[in-house]
Enzyme design. Structure first.
Site, PDB file in Angstrom:
ATOM      1  N   LYS A  71     -67.999 -31.997 -41.623  1.00 14.08           N
ATOM      2  CA  LYS A  71     -67.879 -30.334 -41.172  1.00 14.08           C
ATOM      3  C   LYS A  71     -68.143 -29.908 -42.166  1.00 14.08           C
ATOM      4  CE  LYS A  71     -63.238 -28.345 -40.996  1.00 14.08           C
ATOM      5  NZ  LYS A  71     -62.446 -29.303 -40.116  1.00 14.08           N
TER       6      LYS A  71
HETATM    7  N1  GLU Z   1     -62.087 -27.625 -37.074  1.00 20.84           N
HETATM    8  C1  GLU Z   1     -61.373 -27.787 -35.567  1.00 20.84           C
HETATM    9  C2  GLU Z   1     -60.436 -29.105 -36.804  1.00 20.84           C
HETATM   10  O1  GLU Z   1     -60.356 -28.893 -38.252  1.00 20.84           O
HETATM   11  C3  GLU Z   1     -62.051 -27.966 -34.587  1.00 20.84           C
HETATM   12  C4  GLU Z   1     -62.833 -28.639 -34.314  1.00 20.84           C
HETATM   13  C5  GLU Z   1     -63.788 -29.231 -33.157  1.00 20.84           C
HETATM   14  O2  GLU Z   1     -63.283 -28.515 -32.761  1.00 20.84           O
HETATM   15  O3  GLU Z   1     -64.224 -30.025 -33.494  1.00 20.84           O
HETATM   16  O4  GLU Z   1     -59.963 -29.580 -36.297  1.00 20.84           O
END
Ligand code: GLU
Length: 476
Positions: free
Chosen positions: A107
């Site tokens: 993240k």
């Molecule tokens: N930000 C989104 C999540 O928390 C998508 C993550 C992604 O598609 O890699 O799942």
């Protein structure tokens, strides 16, 4: 004030993880290996804007590399901090494992308020951040693939993809370095709606299981259910819209940054969203009852509560007063570990984040595969499928003529049946299948193991089991 101190977001995730692994039989050391965040990179960079240099702080955490690339969004918010990014990266690991998206968890976050800067300035900031991450392989098609999260969307992903491409001019797979791109820049149909669509599919699957509906003290189908949505951003908006338009739900309250709106007759989600886009908030919206402290509406009577914004909104200070029998966590971490206990004791069923909001990363997975295969889904098979269907329809038409009034094809059957699946239909089908499968795996553990009291613990068990299997395969 509450005497009991709420743990941080990361501690909260760890507490839930610990509760689950206590019920497992993992080899010593492996449990710790899975729990800890492998690395967090912090970057401080300057961008010359409005005549002076502004310094921004950003992070990219890699929680687990049992599969690569690692995957997870990039968040833009002034509240971004290392603890939060690490908690979100851990959730990505569990989420990807649960829905069998072949990624580790990661993240990113940047401390910036996107509303403070114009589009050109945001582009400069984003490109510089992307440069800092890409030069350390923290953006890379086979190592680390970001996506949108709160405060970011297609626009930022397009800038990131372009920045990476400029830095790697001979990489034929450059587009796969990030997902959530606009469709005309290597994105995939259905990615923007994906997380909200996944929430809808999750609820549809939940309501297919009478036993589970009963466990939440409810009955019937989704039709007519009163729904409260907190956060009408990309996820909350799509979830609310699909549930209202296609499943007969009534959106009885919407909670936004500047307050809440309530209407027992149901709010028109598109109309409310258009109002927010024009006026910056829900205040002044002509129908519905407005309240400045929107969080009060979390405590309203309803059937389904959908927290779709920030973490920690349901915590030990309000959990006792939450009346919803069913909560579906469209956001990451909206219910703290403490609140989770209180709600479980009250009999509330929580469909946990790592499953409920996995629609986003599932469709990201499809986009990444599309980018690596360099071909749109459906391009090879669609017309062939249509031709085969035409053969059947031809035969049915003969039968229709022969039988006269005794039998007739339904009016729109031909048109519906003849249409081969395009990319959007295939994406939705893949997402629906993923959400159904994952739910069935979780509910089985929930019902079959007496020591598993809720869906969250069950989801952790299923997911940690898969991560552990990958580590074992790696010889750890
Ligand atoms: N930000 C989104 C999540 O928390 C998508 C993550 C992604 O598609 O890699 O799942």
């Amino acid at each position: 004030m509450n005497a009991v101190k709420e743990p941080s977001f990361r501690e909260s995730v760890d507490l839930m993880f610990n509760r689950a692994v206590a019920l497992m039989d993992l080899p010593p050391g492996l449990e710790e290996k899975i729990r800890v965040c492998n690395a967090t990179y912090t970057v401080r960079f300057g961008v010359r804007l409005r005549g002076q240099i502004h310094t921004f702080v950003g992070y990219r955490s890699v929680h687990s590399e049992h599969m690569e690339p690692v995957k997870g969004g990039i968040r833009y918010s002034l509240a971004v901090n290392q603890d939060e990014v690490e908690a979100l990266a851990a959730l990505m690991t569990y989420k990807c494992a649960l829905v069998e998206a072949p990624f580790g968890g990661s993240k990113g976050g940047l401390c910036v308020d996107p509303r403070e800067w114009d589009e050109h300035e945001m582009e400069q900031i984003t490109r510089r951040f992307a440069y800092e991450l890409a030069k350390r392989d923290l953006i890379h098609p086979s190592q680390n693939v970001p996506a949108p999260d709160m405060g970011t969307g297609e626009r930022e992903m397009a800038w990131i993809a372009d920045q990476y491409r400029r830095m790697n001019t001979t990489d034929i797979n450059a587009r796969a370095c990030v997902t959530g791109k606009p469709v005309n820049a290597g994105g995939i149909a259905g990615r923007t709606e994906a997380t909200g669509r996944g929430v809808q599919y999750a609820l549809q699957e939940f309501f297919r299981h009478k036993e589970d509906v009963k466990a939440a003290g409810m009955k019937g189908t989704l039709d007519g259910k009163r729904v409260i949505v907190q956060g009408l951003g990309n996820v909350g908006y799509h979830a609310a819209k699909f549930l209202a338009d296609q499943d007969g739900c009534k959106i009885t309250a919407v909670i936004e940054r500047d307050g809440g709106l309530m209407s027992e007759d149901g709010l028109d989600v598109d109309d409310v969203r258009a109002w927010i886009a024009k006026h910056g908030g829900v205040d002044g919206y002509p129908s519905g009852r407005y309240v400045r402290d929107g969080s009060k509406y979390l405590e309203n009577e309803c059937d389904i509560l959908i927290p779709a914004a920030l973490e920690g909104v349901i915590n030990i200070s309000n959990a006792e007063r939450i009346k919803a029998p069913l909560i579906i966590e469209a956001a990451n971490g909206p219910v703290t570990a403490g609140a989770n206990e209180i709600l479980r004791e009250k009999g509330c069923v929580i469909i946990p984040d790592m499953y409920a909001n996995a629609g986003g990363v599932t469709v990201s997975y499809f986009e990444w595969v599309k980018n690596l295969s360099h071909i749109r889904f459906g391009r090879m098979g669609r017309r062939q499928e249509e031709a085969r269907h035409e053969l059947i329809v031809g035969e049915l038409e003969k039968l229709d003529e022969h039988l006269g009034d005794a039998w007739g094809m339904s009016p729109d059957f031909k048109q519906k049946y003849l249409r081969g699946a395009g990319e959007l239909e295939l994406v939705r089908s893949g997402l629906d299948d993923t959400m159904r499968n994952a739910y069935q795996q979780i509910r089985e553990v929930w019902h079959e193991r007496e020591d598993v009291q809720d869906l969250r613990t069950a989801a952790y068990l299923v997911s940690i089991d898969k991560v552990a299997a990958s580590y074992r395969a790696l010889g750890l």
